[in-house]
Design an enzyme around this catalytic site. Structure first.
Site, mmCIF file in Angstrom:
data_model
loop_
_atom_site.group_PDB
_atom_site.id
_atom_site.type_symbol
_atom_site.label_atom_id
_atom_site.label_comp_id
_atom_site.label_asym_id
_atom_site.label_seq_id
_atom_site.Cartn_x
_atom_site.Cartn_y
_atom_site.Cartn_z
ATOM 1 N N GLU A 1 0.811 -1.224 0.000
ATOM 2 C CA GLU A 1 0.000 0.000 0.000
ATOM 3 C C GLU A 1 0.843 1.273 0.000
ATOM 4 O O GLU A 1 0.426 2.306 -0.512
ATOM 5 C CB GLU A 1 -0.963 0.018 1.185
ATOM 6 N N PHE B 1 -11.288 -7.053 14.426
ATOM 7 C CA PHE B 1 -10.250 -7.540 13.534
ATOM 8 C C PHE B 1 -9.939 -6.484 12.468
ATOM 9 O O PHE B 1 -10.829 -5.955 11.827
ATOM 10 C CB PHE B 1 -10.686 -8.847 12.872
ATOM 11 N N GLN B 2 -8.668 -6.175 12.315
ATOM 12 C CA GLN B 2 -8.176 -5.177 11.356
ATOM 13 C C GLN B 2 -8.807 -3.807 11.560
ATOM 14 O O GLN B 2 -9.026 -3.069 10.605
ATOM 15 C CB GLN B 2 -8.370 -5.669 9.920
ATOM 16 N N LYS C 1 -17.319 -0.740 6.427
ATOM 17 C CA LYS C 1 -17.819 -1.739 5.481
ATOM 18 C C LYS C 1 -19.335 -1.659 5.287
ATOM 19 O O LYS C 1 -19.826 -1.731 4.161
ATOM 20 C CB LYS C 1 -17.430 -3.136 5.967
ATOM 21 N N MET D 1 24.403 8.922 2.152
ATOM 22 C CA MET D 1 24.281 10.207 2.831
ATOM 23 C C MET D 1 24.554 10.053 4.330
ATOM 24 O O MET D 1 25.129 10.941 4.959
ATOM 25 C CB MET D 1 22.896 10.812 2.597
HETATM 26 C C1 LIG Z 1 12.416 5.814 5.157
HETATM 27 C C2 LIG Z 1 13.707 6.455 5.498
HETATM 28 N N1 LIG Z 1 14.530 5.889 6.410
HETATM 29 C C3 LIG Z 1 15.717 6.465 6.716
HETATM 30 C C4 LIG Z 1 16.099 7.635 6.123
HETATM 31 C C5 LIG Z 1 17.415 8.285 6.496
HETATM 32 N N2 LIG Z 1 18.318 8.323 5.339
HETATM 33 C C6 LIG Z 1 18.457 9.437 4.596
HETATM 34 S S1 LIG Z 1 19.497 9.206 3.301
HETATM 35 C C7 LIG Z 1 19.794 7.637 3.741
HETATM 36 C C8 LIG Z 1 20.713 6.782 2.919
HETATM 37 C C9 LIG Z 1 20.134 6.423 1.611
HETATM 38 O O1 LIG Z 1 20.936 5.443 1.035
HETATM 39 P P1 LIG Z 1 20.872 5.165 -0.515
HETATM 40 O O2 LIG Z 1 19.495 4.974 -0.947
HETATM 41 O O3 LIG Z 1 21.838 4.073 -0.851
HETATM 42 O O4 LIG Z 1 21.333 6.534 -1.137
HETATM 43 P P2 LIG Z 1 22.790 7.190 -1.232
HETATM 44 O O5 LIG Z 1 22.837 8.255 -0.192
HETATM 45 O O6 LIG Z 1 23.807 6.116 -1.012
HETATM 46 O O7 LIG Z 1 22.814 7.749 -2.600
HETATM 47 C C10 LIG Z 1 19.102 7.299 4.901
HETATM 48 C C11 LIG Z 1 19.161 5.991 5.570
HETATM 49 C C12 LIG Z 1 15.197 8.195 5.193
HETATM 50 N N3 LIG Z 1 15.458 9.367 4.590
HETATM 51 N N4 LIG Z 1 14.048 7.591 4.885
#
Ligand SMILES: Cc1ncc(C[n+]2csc(CCOP(=O)(O)OP(=O)(O)O)c2C)c(N)n1
Ligand SMILES: [Mg+2]
Lengths: 556, 175
Positions: free
Chosen positions: A49, A111-112, A161, A470
């Site tokens: 979803e 439920f749900q 529902k 990052m």
């Molecule tokens: C759902 C979610 N969880 C955690 C984060 C924190 N976060 C920001 S950037 C990042 C790393 C992303 O890694 P990747 O997709 O490999 O991108 P890169 O920076 O290596 O290009 C994380 C964990 C986020 N923005 N969103």
């Protein structure tokens, strides 16, 4: 003739000319699915979803029409939450329908059963729990109106529902009746005059355009103003594409990872014309040091944005496009001084965006530049979150609005692939690229299956650095290189893509980048995933550290 | 500083939650909130007393107005208004103390609404100052229980804050 609630729903969606619904069935929405079975509506079955919400979001951002998604009660609804919050932060018009346990079962931990109305209160523009089938047409009418007008946003409708099963006459109202909701569209004439005078008087003006400039369809009006008065234009991440980035007056993006010249220009301007922006901390970095010498002219449709984060000298509440046109009519020449423009030219020459190109391994920025070249900046780009997102913002030359779709406010990893699905469905003839990170892509990778099912020729470019890049960058810079859990081994992406029925490729050398992209562009009956093995240690630069000022900008 | 906001809202379930969660999410301080139906049964009025400085109040007002169920927001702090609170106080009251308490009740034009074996329950209405004063006056008799409504307020004379009257929240001129 009386219709079942579920039929009323599908009939109303037809009346709203809904062309795409993204959803996933379950017990509480079986009646709705039964009604969909006999309707002409196009429903796309996602694999999770969250994917439905992001796909509806991508569809909305790419087309300007509201996105529609459906989920069942309980876990179906809670799985929508991240998607709704993402859309809310970025002001995207979305209508989400959730099933709910029958009204007689409400409040008994049935439920749900989950209180999705309560859960989504703070992440929707408005939401409804419909307890009487006779309210359904009105609620749906109001929802579309609320989602798409004023400052757009997601609206959720929770449908028990039994409400979907009961019958009522279908009286779809012509107009919504909402006495507490009257968005102001035209700017106040006195303020328009003041704004025009300020623009005429300014020597060092800069325009900063954000997501609101895109939503309001301001590209043409913005360009007219910028060109008439030679005003340089920077955009926020959300505004990317509203002004062609190959235009001589374009400064690219500003903020934490913005160009040096955009940040310098804002720092030294005497008039900042802010269009549909909310002055996020990723843009201002430090509000008290933001545009210190400038008068700030802020145009926004949401009165609550004015003065929220920064002081504003000339506030104008209204639709950005309309207000720009109003101002344009009042302008009496004026504009940027020669000195200001040549100063900016010097900054552009002296501090261009750069990276150490050439040679092995592949630089992620190079992949994005190549995507820009092969598509001429005319693709629809979606991004994931992290370094991939910032490099895409820096190095992809967006030429049109609604063509750079990214989760700006919430920064949701896993947004890009489902958003690309929505975008591809909304703009079938166009090239859609998801610029992804290896971490993010795995957050909604299951949607590759959706893309295969509907034979969507979208392209996924994974910038595979084997890191939550990052996070690794921040750990290297601010945490002494203590890389806690940011090293993320991945699967074999070629096999993974193939297992889903998509085309998979891997590229390890710079020379192969172009070839792989060309090959991907030839494929038009299924998705393609290209695994680009890129330099693991590359950082996003320049960077203003959080809470820092431009003087503290980091480079390399 | 205290500001009094008179807010007209749709009489919908959920509207109280929306307003309350707005205050908690954005960290605004509510001193009191009183809500009830108006002369129009589809509309309720909330009287909200907020303790914030002016810059924050501007945001509070705008954020309130942004809620779809909020029809109108009036900051009446600087205008001429009548305000009332209602308080119920149950004090210890042994026979010898009763007359003394009754005198205080008299002075404040309050009322005794219930008598127990050794307690008295007093009802008082008035503005904040009066409510404070009677509470202080009764404190020596040991207050066992105290219930208080929030402030409700109405403009004086022929000024109105109804759904159709003027006095919309200021729009772009509002900073
Ligand atoms: C759902 C979610 N969880 C955690 C984060 C924190 N976060 C920001 S950037 C990042 C790393 C992303 O890694 P990747 O997709 O490999 O991108 P890169 O920076 O290596 O290009 C994380 C964990 C986020 N923005 N969103
Ligand atoms: Mg990565």
């Amino acid at each position: 003739m009386k219709l079942k609630g579920a039929q009323i729903l599908t009939k109303c969606l037809e009346k709203e000319n809904v062309e795409a619904i993204f959803g996933y069935p379950g017990g509480a929405v079986l009646d709705i699915y039964d009604a969909l079975y006999e309707s002409q509506l196009n429903h796309y079955l996602v694999r999770h979803e969250q994917g439905a919400a992001h796909a509806a979001d991508g569809y909305a951002r790419a087309t300007g029409k509201p996105g529609v998604c459906i989920a069942t009660s309980g876990p179906g609804g809670t799985n929508l939450v991240t998607g709704l919050a993402s859309a809310y932060m970025d002001s995207v018009p979305l209508i989400a329908f959730t099933g709910q346990v029958a009204t007689t079962m409400l409040g008994r931990d049935s439920f749900q059963e989950a209180d999705i109305y309560g859960i989504t209160l703070p992440i929707t523009k408005h939401n409804f729990l419909v307890k009487d089938v006779r309210d359904m047409p009105r609620v749906i009418k109001e929802s579309f109106h609320l989602a798409t007008t004023g400052r757009p946003g997601p609206v959720l409708i929770d449908l028990p529902k039994d409400v979907c099963q009961k019958r009522a006459a279908l009286n779809y109202p012509e107009k919504p009746q909402l006495r507490g909701y009257r968005p102001v569209l035209d700017g106040h004439p006195l303020k328009i005059e003041e704004a025009a005078a300020a623009i005429t008087a300014a020597h060092r003006p800069v325009i900063c355009a954000g997501g609101g400039a895109i939503t309001s369809g301001s590209s043409a009006a913005l360009r007219q103003l910028a060109e008439l008065c030679s005003i340089p234009v920077t955009t926020t991440l959300m505004g990317k594409g509203v002004f062609p980035e190959n235009h001589p007056l374009s400064l690219g993006m500003l903020g934490m990872h913005g160009t040096r010249y955009a940040n310098y220009a804002v720092n030294e301007c005497d008039l900042l014309i802010a269009l549909g922006v909310r002055f996020s901390d990723r843009v201002t970095v430090r509000t008290d040091a933001f545009a210190p010498g400038a008068k700030i002219l802020h145009i926004d449709i949401d009165p609550a944005e004015i003065g929220k984060n920064v002081r504003v000298d000339i506030p104008i509440v209204g639709d950005v496009r309309r207000v720009l046109e109003q101002i344009y009519r009042q302008l009496e020449g004026g504009g940027a001084s020669e000195g200001w423009l040549s100063r900016i030219e010097e900054w552009k020459k002296e501090y261009p965006l750069k990276y150490n190109g050439g040679g092995d391994p592949i630089k992620p920025q190079y992949v994005i530049e190549e995507i820009g070249r092969i598509t001429g900046g005319n693709a629809v780009i979606t991004t994931e979150v992290g370094q991939n997102q910032m490099w895409a913002a820096q190095f992809y030359p967006a030429s049109r609005p609604r063509s750079f779709l990214t989760s700006g406010g919430l920064g949701t990893m896993g947004f890009g692939l489902p958003a690309a699905i929505g975008a591809q469905i909304g703009r079938p003839g166009e090239t859609v690229f998801n610029i992804a990170g290896d971490g993010s892509i795995q957050m909604n990778i299951q949607e590759l299956s959706t893309a295969v099912t509907y034979r969507l020729p979208l392209k996924v470019a994974v910038l595979n650095n084997g890191y939550l890049g990052m996070v690794r960058q921040w750990q290297d810079i601010f945490y002494d290189g203590r890389l806690a859990y940011s090293d993320i081994p991945g699967p074999d992406y070629v096999k993974l893509a193939e297992a889903y029925g998509a085309v998979g490729m891997q590229v390890r050398e710079p020379a192969g980048v172009r070839r792989a992209l060309e090959k991907a562009m030839q494929i038009n009956d299924r998705p393609v995933l290209i695994d680009f093995i890129v330099d693991r240690q590359e950082n996003v630069m320049p960077m203003i550290p959080p809470g820092g000022t431009i003087k503290k900008m980091l480079e390399e | 500083m205290f500001r009094i906001l008179s807010v007209l809202v749709e009489n919908n379930p959920g509207v109280l939650t929306r307003v309350a969660s707005l205050f908690s999410r954005r960290g605004y301080n509510i001193d009191s909130l009183a809500v009830g139906r108006t002369e129009d049964p589809t509309i309720s009025r909330m009287t909200i007393v907020v303790e914030e400085d002016d810059s924050v109040i501007g945001q509070v007002t705008k954020q309130l107005h942004k809620l779809v169920d909020v029809i109108k927001v009036d900051d009446i702090t600087e205008r001429e208004y009548v305000d009332r609170e209602l308080i119920l106080i149950k004090t210890d009251a042994d026979a010898p103390e009763r007359s003394e308490i009754m005198q205080i009740v008299e002075i404040f034009r309050a009322r005794i609404v219930d008598i127990g074996q050794s307690t008295l329950t007093i009802e008082a209405t008035g503005d904040e100052g009066k409510i404070k004063a009677i509470t202080e006056a009764l404190r020596p008799f040991r207050i066992r229980e105290l219930v208080r409504t929030g402030k409700i307020a109405m403009l004086r004379g022929s000024s109105f804050t109804t759904a159709r009257s003027g006095g919309q929240i200021k729009k772009e001129t509002d900073r």
